[in-house]
Design an enzyme around this catalytic site. Structure first.
Site, mmCIF file in Angstrom:
data_model
loop_
_atom_site.group_PDB
_atom_site.id
_atom_site.type_symbol
_atom_site.label_atom_id
_atom_site.label_comp_id
_atom_site.label_asym_id
_atom_site.label_seq_id
_atom_site.Cartn_x
_atom_site.Cartn_y
_atom_site.Cartn_z
ATOM 1 C CG ASN A 281 -2.010 -1.098 1.069
ATOM 2 O OD1 ASN A 281 -2.639 -1.270 0.024
ATOM 3 N ND2 ASN A 281 -2.157 -1.889 2.116
ATOM 4 N NE ARG B 247 -2.081 1.211 12.174
ATOM 5 C CZ ARG B 247 -2.388 0.765 10.954
ATOM 6 N NH1 ARG B 247 -1.496 0.125 10.247
ATOM 7 N NH2 ARG B 247 -3.590 0.958 10.448
ATOM 8 C CG HIS C 152 1.952 -4.175 12.482
ATOM 9 N ND1 HIS C 152 2.880 -3.492 13.242
ATOM 10 C CD2 HIS C 152 1.511 -3.283 11.544
ATOM 11 C CE1 HIS C 152 2.969 -2.236 12.769
ATOM 12 N NE2 HIS C 152 2.154 -2.103 11.752
ATOM 13 C CG HIS D 154 7.117 1.770 10.783
ATOM 14 N ND1 HIS D 154 6.464 0.897 9.956
ATOM 15 C CD2 HIS D 154 7.825 1.012 11.654
ATOM 16 C CE1 HIS D 154 6.750 -0.338 10.317
ATOM 17 N NE2 HIS D 154 7.579 -0.302 11.341
ATOM 18 C CG LEU D 155 6.026 6.914 5.753
ATOM 19 C CD1 LEU D 155 4.911 6.551 4.802
ATOM 20 C CD2 LEU D 155 6.797 8.110 5.247
ATOM 21 C CB SER D 156 2.618 6.628 11.137
ATOM 22 O OG SER D 156 2.593 5.219 11.054
ATOM 23 C CG ASP E 227 11.451 -17.166 10.113
ATOM 24 O OD1 ASP E 227 11.847 -16.789 11.237
ATOM 25 O OD2 ASP E 227 10.582 -18.042 9.958
HETATM 26 O O1 CA2 Z 1 3.864 4.244 9.106
HETATM 27 C C1 CA2 Z 1 4.259 3.419 8.274
HETATM 28 O O2 CA2 Z 1 5.178 3.638 7.488
HETATM 29 C C2 CA2 Z 1 3.518 2.087 8.163
HETATM 30 O O3 CA2 Z 1 4.486 1.086 7.826
HETATM 31 C C3 CA2 Z 1 2.510 2.247 7.043
HETATM 32 C C4 CA2 Z 1 1.619 1.027 6.876
HETATM 33 C C5 CA2 Z 1 0.997 0.629 8.212
HETATM 34 O O4 CA2 Z 1 0.250 -0.560 8.042
HETATM 35 C C6 CA2 Z 1 2.033 0.438 9.282
HETATM 36 O O5 CA2 Z 1 1.378 0.116 10.492
HETATM 37 C C7 CA2 Z 1 2.855 1.687 9.471
HETATM 38 C C8 CA2 Z 1 0.481 1.319 5.893
HETATM 39 C C9 CA2 Z 1 0.919 1.866 4.590
HETATM 40 C C10 CA2 Z 1 -0.346 2.267 3.869
HETATM 41 O O6 CA2 Z 1 -0.066 3.399 3.117
HETATM 42 C C11 CA2 Z 1 -1.142 4.058 2.602
HETATM 43 C C12 CA2 Z 1 -0.870 5.229 1.969
HETATM 44 C C13 CA2 Z 1 -1.893 5.956 1.452
HETATM 45 C C14 CA2 Z 1 -3.206 5.494 1.541
HETATM 46 C C15 CA2 Z 1 -3.468 4.308 2.172
HETATM 47 C C16 CA2 Z 1 -2.427 3.574 2.689
#
Ligand code: CA2
Length: 145
Positions: free
Chosen positions: A11, A111, A80, A100-102, A87
């Site tokens: 995603n 998460r 997660h 991670h971005l967030s 592995d």
């Molecule tokens: O914060 C991050 O980089 C994450 O890896 C992003 C993942 C999330 O599942 C992790 O918990 C934290 C999700 C990426 C989804 O990116 C999107 C971007 C735009 C619209 C929808 C999803």
């Protein structure tokens, strides 16, 4: 010249197009461009890959052995869930930075768990796209000369 693989999971190709309130307005190609600029400054080579498929991410991890010196991994939601990616990281015996971005620890409880953190040299989370630049600096410092 050191070579670093930057691997992006599911995603993340949607960045900038949806949910900008959560993930910001910067697209993944813009992040890649920032990484290319930083790599020039650091005098390193990078490869930048995104896949929505767990097996493709694992293949990329396996393929990094003998090609790259370190890996920066934003595994997205597989962070997660995926023992298989954990592995693969262990098997490849290269330093991995989890990215991670967030700030995953400030978000939903599901998460907070990472299968990658225990096999990573470190974790960078919460700094948005700038985290990729920080991770490159951290990996170069980790690798040394
Ligand atoms: O914060 C991050 O980089 C994450 O890896 C992003 C993942 C999330 O599942 C992790 O918990 C934290 C999700 C990426 C989804 O990116 C999107 C971007 C735009 C619209 C929808 C999803």
């Amino acid at each position: 010249m050191k070579s670093i693989l930057i691997l992006n999971g599911p995603n993340l190709n949607l960045l900038g197009s949806r949910q900008p309130n959560v993930y910001g307005a910067t697209t993944l190609p813009q992040i890649q461009e920032n990484c290319v600029e930083k790599a020039d400054i650091l005098n390193i080579k990078i490869d930048f890959i995104q896949s929505n498929h767990e097996g493709a991410l694992i293949d990329a991890l396996h393929g990094a052995k003998g090609v790259h010196d370190g890996i920066i991994l934003n595994a997205g939601a597989y962070t997660h869930t995926s023992i298989a990616i954990m592995d693969a990281i262990s098997s490849v015996e290269l330093p991995v930075i989890e990215l991670h971005l967030s700030n995953i620890h400030a978000r939903e409880p599901f998460r907070h768990k990472s299968f990658i953190a225990p096999v990573a040299v470190g974790v960078i989370a919460g700094f948005g796209p700038h985290g990729y630049v920080l991770a490159l600096e951290a990996m170069v410092a980790h690798l040394g000369q």
